[in-house]
Design a protein around this motif. Structure first.
Motif, PDB file in Angstrom:
ATOM      1  N   PHE A   1       3.271   4.131  12.146  1.00 31.32           N
ATOM      2  CA  PHE A   1       4.396   4.301  11.228  1.00 31.32           C
ATOM      3  C   PHE A   1       4.224   5.631  10.511  1.00 31.32           C
ATOM      4  CE2 PHE A   1       1.219   2.334   8.511  1.00 31.32           C
ATOM      5  CZ  PHE A   1       1.423   2.879   7.251  1.00 31.32           C
ATOM      6  N   CYS A   2       5.324   6.130   9.938  1.00 29.07           N
ATOM      7  CA  CYS A   2       5.254   7.476   9.371  1.00 29.07           C
ATOM      8  C   CYS A   2       5.769   7.582   7.953  1.00 29.07           C
ATOM      9  CB  CYS A   2       6.020   8.464  10.258  1.00 29.07           C
ATOM     10  SG  CYS A   2       7.705   7.984  10.616  1.00 29.07           S
ATOM     11  N   THR A   3       6.342   6.520   7.398  1.00 27.90           N
ATOM     12  CA  THR A   3       6.946   6.632   6.069  1.00 27.90           C
ATOM     13  C   THR A   3       6.220   5.753   5.057  1.00 27.90           C
ATOM     14  OG1 THR A   3       9.062   7.023   7.154  1.00 27.90           O
ATOM     15  CG2 THR A   3       9.125   6.615   4.803  1.00 27.90           C
ATOM     16  N   VAL A   4       6.535   4.447   5.031  1.00 25.51           N
ATOM     17  CA  VAL A   4       5.971   3.538   4.031  1.00 25.51           C
ATOM     18  C   VAL A   4       5.644   2.191   4.667  1.00 25.51           C
ATOM     19  CG1 VAL A   4       6.383   2.316   1.859  1.00 25.51           C
ATOM     20  CG2 VAL A   4       7.271   4.614   2.152  1.00 25.51           C
ATOM     21  N   ALA A   5       4.503   1.646   4.300  1.00 25.31           N
ATOM     22  CA  ALA A   5       4.164   0.255   4.599  1.00 25.31           C
ATOM     23  C   ALA A   5       3.936  -0.453   3.265  1.00 25.31           C
ATOM     24  CB  ALA A   5       2.915   0.156   5.469  1.00 25.31           C
ATOM     25  N   SER A   6       4.214  -1.744   3.244  1.00 25.61           N
ATOM     26  CA  SER A   6       4.007  -2.472   1.991  1.00 25.61           C
ATOM     27  C   SER A   6       3.680  -3.925   2.285  1.00 25.61           C
ATOM     28  CB  SER A   6       5.245  -2.385   1.089  1.00 25.61           C
ATOM     29  OG  SER A   6       6.340  -3.048   1.669  1.00 25.61           O
ATOM     30  N   ALA A   7       3.084  -4.568   1.291  1.00 27.91           N
ATOM     31  CA  ALA A   7       2.772  -5.984   1.374  1.00 27.91           C
ATOM     32  C   ALA A   7       3.128  -6.626   0.041  1.00 27.91           C
ATOM     33  CB  ALA A   7       1.287  -6.201   1.681  1.00 27.91           C
ATOM     34  N   GLY A   8       3.721  -7.819   0.113  1.00 28.31           N
ATOM     35  CA  GLY A   8       4.076  -8.515  -1.119  1.00 28.31           C
ATOM     36  C   GLY A   8       5.541  -8.880  -1.187  1.00 28.31           C
ATOM     37  N   PHE A   9       6.129  -8.753  -2.362  1.00 29.22           N
ATOM     38  CA  PHE A   9       7.492  -9.198  -2.644  1.00 29.22           C
ATOM     39  C   PHE A   9       8.519  -8.558  -1.714  1.00 29.22           C
ATOM     40  CE2 PHE A   9      11.522  -8.867  -4.930  1.00 29.22           C
ATOM     41  CZ  PHE A   9      11.713 -10.157  -5.386  1.00 29.22           C
ATOM     42  N   ASP A  10       8.508  -7.233  -1.627  1.00 29.94           N
ATOM     43  CA  ASP A  10       9.510  -6.539  -0.819  1.00 29.94           C
ATOM     44  C   ASP A  10       9.337  -6.829   0.666  1.00 29.94           C
ATOM     45  OD1 ASP A  10       7.077  -4.971  -0.953  1.00 29.94           O
ATOM     46  OD2 ASP A  10       8.195  -3.470   0.168  1.00 29.94           O
ATOM     47  N   ALA A  11       8.093  -6.930   1.120  1.00 29.75           N
ATOM     48  CA  ALA A  11       7.848  -7.233   2.534  1.00 29.75           C
ATOM     49  C   ALA A  11       8.366  -8.622   2.891  1.00 29.75           C
ATOM     50  CB  ALA A  11       6.362  -7.125   2.840  1.00 29.75           C
ATOM     51  N   SER A  12       8.238  -9.566   1.951  1.00 25.34           N
ATOM     52  CA  SER A  12       8.779 -10.900   2.181  1.00 25.34           C
ATOM     53  C   SER A  12      10.299 -10.851   2.331  1.00 25.34           C
ATOM     54  CB  SER A  12       8.381 -11.824   1.025  1.00 25.34           C
ATOM     55  OG  SER A  12       8.839 -13.141   1.241  1.00 25.34           O
TER      56      SER A  12
ATOM     57  N   VAL B   1       6.391  -2.425   7.827  1.00 28.08           N
ATOM     58  CA  VAL B   1       6.202  -0.991   8.014  1.00 28.08           C
ATOM     59  C   VAL B   1       7.551  -0.355   8.289  1.00 28.08           C
ATOM     60  CG1 VAL B   1       3.814  -1.172   8.815  1.00 28.08           C
ATOM     61  CG2 VAL B   1       5.659  -1.246  10.479  1.00 28.08           C
ATOM     62  N   ASP B   2       7.881   0.657   7.507  1.00 28.66           N
ATOM     63  CA  ASP B   2       9.129   1.410   7.663  1.00 28.66           C
ATOM     64  C   ASP B   2      10.352   0.512   7.774  1.00 28.66           C
ATOM     65  OD1 ASP B   2       7.705   3.708   7.443  1.00 28.66           O
ATOM     66  OD2 ASP B   2       7.789   4.242   9.563  1.00 28.66           O
ATOM     67  N   GLY B   3      10.357  -0.577   6.969  1.00 27.81           N
ATOM     68  CA  GLY B   3      11.531  -1.434   6.905  1.00 27.81           C
ATOM     69  C   GLY B   3      11.631  -2.511   7.954  1.00 27.81           C
ATOM     70  N   ASP B   4      10.603  -2.667   8.789  1.00 23.01           N
ATOM     71  CA  ASP B   4      10.594  -3.715   9.804  1.00 23.01           C
ATOM     72  C   ASP B   4       9.420  -4.663   9.571  1.00 23.01           C
ATOM     73  OD1 ASP B   4      12.839  -3.020  11.224  1.00 23.01           O
ATOM     74  OD2 ASP B   4      11.765  -1.750  12.650  1.00 23.01           O
ATOM     75  N   PRO B   5       9.597  -5.960   9.878  1.00 22.38           N
ATOM     76  CA  PRO B   5       8.484  -6.908   9.710  1.00 22.38           C
ATOM     77  C   PRO B   5       7.285  -6.490  10.549  1.00 22.38           C
ATOM     78  CG  PRO B   5      10.559  -8.062  10.143  1.00 22.38           C
ATOM     79  CD  PRO B   5      10.820  -6.611  10.395  1.00 22.38           C
TER      80      PRO B   5
ATOM     81  N   PHE C   1       1.763  -0.685  -1.834  1.00 21.05           N
ATOM     82  CA  PHE C   1       2.515   0.314  -1.076  1.00 21.05           C
ATOM     83  C   PHE C   1       1.532   1.300  -0.472  1.00 21.05           C
ATOM     84  CE2 PHE C   1       5.456  -0.959  -4.501  1.00 21.05           C
ATOM     85  CZ  PHE C   1       6.570  -1.337  -3.754  1.00 21.05           C
ATOM     86  N   VAL C   2       1.746   1.633   0.791  1.00 16.59           N
ATOM     87  CA  VAL C   2       0.974   2.674   1.457  1.00 16.59           C
ATOM     88  C   VAL C   2       1.984   3.656   2.037  1.00 16.59           C
ATOM     89  CG1 VAL C   2      -0.712   3.222   3.237  1.00 16.59           C
ATOM     90  CG2 VAL C   2      -0.835   1.025   2.053  1.00 16.59           C
ATOM     91  N   CYS C   3       1.926   4.907   1.608  1.00 20.60           N
ATOM     92  CA  CYS C   3       2.988   5.825   2.012  1.00 20.60           C
ATOM     93  C   CYS C   3       2.452   7.179   2.441  1.00 20.60           C
ATOM     94  CB  CYS C   3       4.005   5.997   0.886  1.00 20.60           C
ATOM     95  SG  CYS C   3       3.313   6.671  -0.635  1.00 20.60           S
TER      96      CYS C   3
ATOM     97  N   GLY D   1      -3.796  14.343   5.954  1.00 28.78           N
ATOM     98  CA  GLY D   1      -4.769  13.417   6.514  1.00 28.78           C
ATOM     99  C   GLY D   1      -5.143  12.276   5.602  1.00 28.78           C
ATOM    100  N   LEU D   2      -4.321  12.007   4.588  1.00 31.73           N
ATOM    101  CA  LEU D   2      -4.621  10.956   3.620  1.00 31.73           C
ATOM    102  C   LEU D   2      -3.435  10.018   3.441  1.00 31.73           C
ATOM    103  CD1 LEU D   2      -6.312  13.154   0.868  1.00 31.73           C
ATOM    104  CD2 LEU D   2      -7.485  11.571   2.427  1.00 31.73           C
ATOM    105  N   LEU D   3      -3.742   8.750   3.189  1.00 29.20           N
ATOM    106  CA  LEU D   3      -2.739   7.756   2.833  1.00 29.20           C
ATOM    107  C   LEU D   3      -2.615   7.686   1.317  1.00 29.20           C
ATOM    108  CD1 LEU D   3      -3.921   4.887   5.217  1.00 29.20           C
ATOM    109  CD2 LEU D   3      -1.828   6.233   5.503  1.00 29.20           C
ATOM    110  N   GLU D   4      -1.389   7.697   0.809  1.00 27.44           N
ATOM    111  CA  GLU D   4      -1.145   7.481  -0.608  1.00 27.44           C
ATOM    112  C   GLU D   4      -0.998   5.984  -0.852  1.00 27.44           C
ATOM    113  OE1 GLU D   4      -0.967   9.788  -3.031  1.00 27.44           O
ATOM    114  OE2 GLU D   4      -1.349  11.455  -1.658  1.00 27.44           O
ATOM    115  N   VAL D   5      -1.779   5.422  -1.736  1.00 26.23           N
ATOM    116  CA  VAL D   5      -1.825   3.975  -1.951  1.00 26.23           C
ATOM    117  C   VAL D   5      -1.445   3.663  -3.395  1.00 26.23           C
ATOM    118  CG1 VAL D   5      -3.224   1.890  -1.785  1.00 26.23           C
ATOM    119  CG2 VAL D   5      -3.687   3.826  -0.250  1.00 26.23           C
ATOM    120  N   GLU D   6      -0.609   2.661  -3.561  1.00 25.14           N
ATOM    121  CA  GLU D   6      -0.245   2.193  -4.901  1.00 25.14           C
ATOM    122  C   GLU D   6      -0.484   0.688  -4.949  1.00 25.14           C
ATOM    123  OE1 GLU D   6       3.353   2.691  -8.172  1.00 25.14           O
ATOM    124  OE2 GLU D   6       3.142   4.051  -6.452  1.00 25.14           O
ATOM    125  N   LEU D   7      -1.330   0.261  -5.874  1.00 24.57           N
ATOM    126  CA  LEU D   7      -1.714  -1.141  -6.022  1.00 24.57           C
ATOM    127  C   LEU D   7      -1.178  -1.676  -7.345  1.00 24.57           C
ATOM    128  CD1 LEU D   7      -5.452  -0.736  -4.967  1.00 24.57           C
ATOM    129  CD2 LEU D   7      -3.631  -1.654  -3.538  1.00 24.57           C
TER     130      LEU D   7
END
Length: 334
Positions: A128-139, A265-269, A192-194, A214-220
């Motif tokens: 994936f190339c944009t955003v991955a997430s776990a939690g409320f929005d992913a559900s 990831v990027d808006g898909d389950p 969020f991982v973006c 070469g780095l992932l931006e992470v928000e917890l």
């Protein structure tokens, strides 16, 4: 420039309503001496790429759809330069990179042949190339996709958001972070991982770092009820955060209790926890839209005069004029 440009059309991303944009793209590519090939069948596109790529005959691939179409195409052919005709709901990557809903303009940019690179990430092996997430929005993403029978619009997500306000329970996650500082362990209920600092509805996420560092931006974020969620969303829209922001090269995410946590990831389950995320530095090649900023870049585009005269509108081209909206929907060699 000469060669093939393969176009992957997503039939659920507005191509019925905006078929004229595809026609403009096809006509523009032909005027530039390129050979467009339009596909809605993924297997046929893959066969075409396999047949022509070894000889170096492929110039670029175009994702004609939303962020899901982009991800699908780059997961199958990450080695080819990618351009985007944004026909989806959010079009996060296209917005960030400057791709327009303009087939004529996109054909000119592809014909210039300039390429840029950005990082790619992997979630359990899926690129994936944009955003991955776990939690409320992913559900919510999982819920919308389980109910959809065609194109999912913003109303689909809004009604799922309302349902989740009364039903979501905020299961916890344990997050192991690998970075230049070593290995750290964190906990969160939303993650969020973006690589690109924009999410749905242009919500800012991450710190907006370099997409090729070469780095992932992470928000917890750690919250336990809907009131806290709404507070956090408000702060995020203002560009602030109520959680921890950090950078990583690798993440391992597991459920802290028995309940699995949804992932997207990027808006898909993308399944449930556990998840393993890594980074592939500069793993994605993109047609460079920054060349459009230069006044010299569009001054001398190559023209195939055997196909069309300069200034001929797309709808007047002999090859295109016979194509109705319905006619361009099957795979075709235009």
């Amino acid at each position: 420039m000469s060669g093939y440009v393969v176009i992957q059309r997503n039939p659920h991303s507005g191509t019925h309503r905006r078929s004229h944009v595809l026609l403009d793209l096809i006509a523009g590519l032909k005027r530039a001496g390129l050979k467009p090939r339009l596909f809605s069948n993924r297997s046929r596109l893959d066969e075409f790429v396999l047949r022509h790529q070894p000889a170096g005959e492929l110039v670029a691939m175009v994702a004609a759809g939303g962020d899901g179409t982009v991800d699908d195409l780059l997961n199958r052919h990450p080695e080819l330069p990618l351009a985007i005709l944004p026909l989806g709901t959010e079009n996060l990557l296209a917005r960030y990179l400057g791709f327009r809903l303009d087939g004529t303009w996109l054909a000119k940019i592809i014909a210039l042949g300039r390429v840029r690179e950005m990082d790619l990430a992997r979630a359990n092996g899926r690129l994936f190339c944009t955003v991955a997430s776990a939690g409320f929005d992913a559900s919510i993403v999982h819920d919308v996709h389980s109910r959809r029978s065609g194109h999912a619009n913003r109303w689909s997500y809004f009604f799922s958001f309302l349902r989740h306000l009364f039903s979501y329970r905020f299961p916890g996650m344990d997050v192991i972070v690998h970075s230049s500082r070593g290995v750290e362990k964190h906990s969160a209920t939303q993650l969020f991982v973006c690589n690109v600092p924009r999410y749905a509805m242009q919500l800012p996420v991450g710190r907006g770092g370099d997409e090729a560092d070469g780095l992932l931006e992470v928000e917890l974020i750690s919250i336990s009820h809907i009131g806290a969620l709404l507070w956090v969303l408000g702060w995020m829209f203002l560009g602030k955060t109520s959680g921890a922001r950090l950078q990583a090269t690798e993440l391992i995410i597991t459920s802290s209790r028995d309940a699995a946590v949804r992932f997207e990831v990027d808006g898909d389950p993308a399944g449930d926890t556990p998840m393993h995320l890594t980074i592939s530095p500069r793993g994605l090649k993109l047609i460079d839209t920054r060349s459009a900023q230069s006044p010299k870049s569009s001054a001398a585009l190559p023209i195939n005069r055997s196909t069309a005269q300069p200034g001929t509108p797309a709808e007047k081209l002999p090859e295109i004029a016979s194509l109705s909206v319905r006619a361009i929907l099957p795979d075709t060699s235009l």
